[in-house]
Design an enzyme around this catalytic site. Sequence first.
Site, PDB file in Angstrom:
ATOM      1  CG  HIS A  49      -1.884   1.184   1.196  1.00  0.00           C
ATOM      2  ND1 HIS A  49      -3.142   1.094   0.624  1.00  0.00           N
ATOM      3  CD2 HIS A  49      -1.757   2.461   1.641  1.00  0.00           C
ATOM      4  CE1 HIS A  49      -3.750   2.263   0.739  1.00  0.00           C
ATOM      5  NE2 HIS A  49      -2.926   3.113   1.345  1.00  0.00           N
ATOM      6  CB  CYS A  50       2.098   3.356  -2.611  1.00  0.00           C
ATOM      7  SG  CYS A  50       3.144   4.811  -2.885  1.00  0.00           S
ATOM      8  N   PRO A  51       1.159   5.186   0.286  1.00  0.00           N
ATOM      9  CG  PRO A  51       2.385   6.153   2.005  1.00  0.00           C
ATOM     10  CD  PRO A  51       2.256   4.894   1.221  1.00  0.00           C
ATOM     11  CG  ASN A 102      -5.341   2.357  -4.930  1.00  0.00           C
ATOM     12  OD1 ASN A 102      -5.828   1.538  -4.138  1.00  0.00           O
ATOM     13  ND2 ASN A 102      -5.711   2.414  -6.191  1.00  0.00           N
TER      14      ASN A 102
END
Length: 270
Positions: A155-157, A161
Amino acid sequence: MKSPAHRTRDIERHAGYLKPEHCAPPPPRTGSDTMWFIRDSCGIVCGIITWLLVFYAEFVVVFVMLLPAKNVAYSLINGVLFNGLAFLALASHAKAMCTDPGAVPKGNATKEFIESLQLKPGQVVYKCPKCCSIKPDRAHHCSVCKRCIKKMDHHCPWVNNCVGENNQKYFVLFTMYIALISFHALLMVAFHFVFCFEEDWTKCSNFSPPATVILLILLCFEGLLFLIFTAVMFGTQVHSICTDETVSDGGIVSAVSLLSDFHFRNLPAC
C-alpha cells in the site's frame, strides 16, 4: 506433537470451519462504486503533496531557469521535455490512485459461492475474516483499503492506493516519469548554476540572487531525494514483474502475511 499436515487434516474434518452463514451476500454494485478512491486522510495528504511538489518543480524550472535563459532553443526543448514528462507523471499518478488495484469482492464467502467453486475433496482455500472474502492465491488483506487485493505488492500512501494486479503498470510508469523529471531537473540546475557563475546573477533570473539560490537548492534537494526513491522503487517493481513476484510474496512482508494467513486458512465442506 502433530505435524502441519496432521493439523490440516484435522481442520478438514470440520465441515463448517469456513462458517459461510456468517457472511452476508456482497451488496450490488451501483454507479458510485465504479469510481475507486480510498478515503484515507494520510493518503490524501500525501497525494496532494506529490502534486504540489511536481508543481513546485514546474514553477522553478519554467520561471527561474527557462524563461530568463537567452537561448530560445534551449528553453523550448527543455520546457517541452520537462512539462511532457511531468504531465505523464501526474496522469500515471491519477490512474494509479483511481484504479481498482484488484479488490476481491467483499463478502463473497457465502455458501452459494463456495458451492459454485466445485472444490475437490481436500482442496485448500483461504477466507479473510476481516472482509469475509474467499482469497485467491497471492491475495492479501490491506488494512487501509479494508479489502483483499489480488497480487498485492504494497500500500503506497503517495498514490493513496494499494499497488496490485490492475494498477501496477500505472505505478511503474509514475515512478519512471518522476525519476526522469528529477534527473532532468538536476541537470538543468547544474547548468543554471554554471551559467550564473559566469554571468551577472541579476541577468540569470527574474528573481533576486538570494531567492534564486534558495529556490534552486530546494529543487536540487527535492530532485535528488525523489530520484533516489523512485529509481529504487522502479527497479524493485521491474524486478518483481520479471520474476512474477510481489513484495508481499517475499521478505519481511511475506513472513507477516504467512502468520496472518495461518489464521485465515480454512477448508470448505465437500
